[in-house]
Design an enzyme around this catalytic site. Structure first.
Site: not given
Length: 490
Positions: A392, A257, A181, A291
């Protein structure tokens, strides 16, 4: 170079060897973040679509055509797919650039070549990986690594095809079948890759692609169906937690992750001719949507002003513009909602007492075609307790923090719920080894950034992830290791 798509693409699910619309006929759109051009109309998957893809992947695996092939047979096909990726490199790169805003330089010369490399590496790794055998008198014990089964792969939008094939390549090489996906923001290269793979000889049903959104929609069965044997995910920590919760009911192993807030430490003995350009790349490369980015820039106070002057001057020179132009270093952010999130953190930083020394406002005007452009932004005056330094942002926003000693730098580095990566610039070899050993990070780069050897483990600590992939770690995750012991007759 082609600029396709020149007209909107109609994208369907790939289930088995068939291209299918959503079971209820629903669709959604994907647009070019540079100027809003409609790129494609995409099948909006339902839970039924996800379940059907799993059914096909399960049947394909259990029938054994792919799973029972020898590693050399599978490797031959995966090399054919890699060859086809190379042949379509320009097409795939332009799709990636138009769908996600990544610069054509990065797509063409880094990410799409890495797609082919991912396939080739794992195609060869399976047959070259060492196996264990333990003779003990008249007993002989050894280990088998049969494929786990059906793998759900959920990939992000920031490096769509490269990160998808970090998952697909090892899963297929070890004999699994896959339901992928892709992120709904960037579905085009996954769709085209699947077409290319089928044309190159990948058997139908081995790789299936379903498009859509998370929650109870298409992603629901991919994370909660008991017929799924492994789940591999890259994305936000919040989404990762939901996937772990869904998988727990079936004891399905998950490799996740899940984002980062990495420290980039610059000591006063660093070579600034290396540290400055690498630090720029570490925060502003990939439009800041990486990231692994070094979003907390820790600079030793004895060189802080000198470093910051050079770093800021070079940041202002970075070309932000149409990602299809080779001169652009940064393109647009992925979508309006994300741009608002990034700018919201810049406003928060100022509320927290931070000072914006460059950037900090959306770029507008004819040159930016009303796209989602945000400039390289550098913020000083905050410490590591600020939300700006702890949460983040996932955009081109750097928070600069000073430090005096190695121990202080280490304390700031580890004072974070994240632990995905760390970056370190120093000419002191002993210091480099000390900090690499003590810093909380799944990956540490010393005097460089974003070099990935697929033999090494990749993943994060804390809320940055669970598990590792790469080399033998991928073998352990995508297989079901089995111990065999036989007594030999005298």
């Amino acid at each position: 170079m082609t600029t396709s798509p020149t007209s909107p693409i109609n994208v369907k699910h790939l289930i088995g060897g068939d291209w299918r619309p959503a079971s209820d006929g629903a669709t959604f759109e994907t647009h070019d973040p540079h100027d809003g051009t409609l790129l494609g109309t995409i099948a909006r998957g339902t839970a039924d679509d996800g379940a059907e893809a799993i059914t096909v992947a399960r049947r394909t695996f259990d029938e054994g055509g792919w799973s029972q092939m020898s590693p050399k047979e599978r490797a031959k096909i995966l090399h054919q797919v890699a060859d086809a990726v190379d042949a379509h490199r320009e097409e795939l790169a332009m799709l990636e650039t138009r769908d996600g805003g990544k610069t054509i330089t990065q797509s063409l010369h880094a990410e799409i070549p890495r797609v082919a490399h991912n396939l080739r590496f794992f195609a060869d790794y399976v047959s070259m990986a060492a196996n264990e055998a333990y003779p003990d008198g008249d007993l002989l014990s050894y280990v088998l690594y049969p494929p786990a089964g059906v793998v759900s792969a959920i990939s992000p939008w920031n490096a769509p095809l490269m990160l998808a094939t970090w998952k697909i390549a090892p899963a297929l090489a070890f004999g699994n079948t896959v339901v992928l996906k892709p992120a709904p923001q960037t579905p085009l290269t996954a769709n085209r890759f699947a077409e290319i793979a089928l044309e190159a000889g990948l058997p139908p049903g081995v790789l299936n692609v379903v498009h859509g959104f998370g929650g109870e929609a298409v992603a629901g069965p991919l994370t909660s169906d008991p017929r799924v044997d492994r789940i591999t995910f890259t994305g936000s920590s919040a989404t990762g937690v939901k996937i772990l919760q869904a998988a727990a009911a079936n004891h399905t192993p998950v490799s996740a992750e899940m984002g980062g807030k990495s420290a980039n430490i610059v000591f006063d003995d660093a070579d600034l001719d290396v540290a400055v350009p690498m630090s720029l790349r570490a925060i502003f490369g990939g439009n800041g949507q990486v990231c692994l980015s070094g979003t907390r820039l820790l600079v030793q106070n004895s060189i802080r002003e000198k470093f910051l002057e050079r770093f800021t001057e070079e940041a202002r020179k970075l070309v932000v513009g149409d990602p299809k132009e080779a001169s652009s270093f940064m393109g647009p952010l992925i979508e309006q909602r994300h741009l608002e999130k990034v700018h919201g953190y810049v406003e928060l930083a100022q509320e927290e007492g931070g000072k914006v020394i460059t950037g900090g406002e959306r770029l507008t005007g004819d040159a930016y075609a009303n796209g989602f452009y945000y400039p390289p932004t550098i913020i000083t005056g905050l410490d590591n307790t600020s939300r700006t330094a702890r949460e983040e942002i996932f955009g081109p926003v750097e928070t600069v923090i000073g430090f005096d000693t190695e121990e202080e730098a280490l304390r700031i580095t580890n004072d974070s719920p994240y632990g995905l990566a760390g970056i370190l610039f120093t000419e002191n070899l002993n210091r480099a080894h000390r900090l690499a050993a003590r810093g909380k990070a799944g990956t540490v780069w010393i005097n460089t950034f974003f070099e990935r050897d697929l033999r090494l483990p990749f993943g994060g600590e804390g809320i940055s992830g669970l598990g590792r992939e790469g080399g033998q770690y991928s073998r352990e995750f995508f297989t079901e290791p089995r111990a065999v012991t036989i007594r030999l007759r005298k």
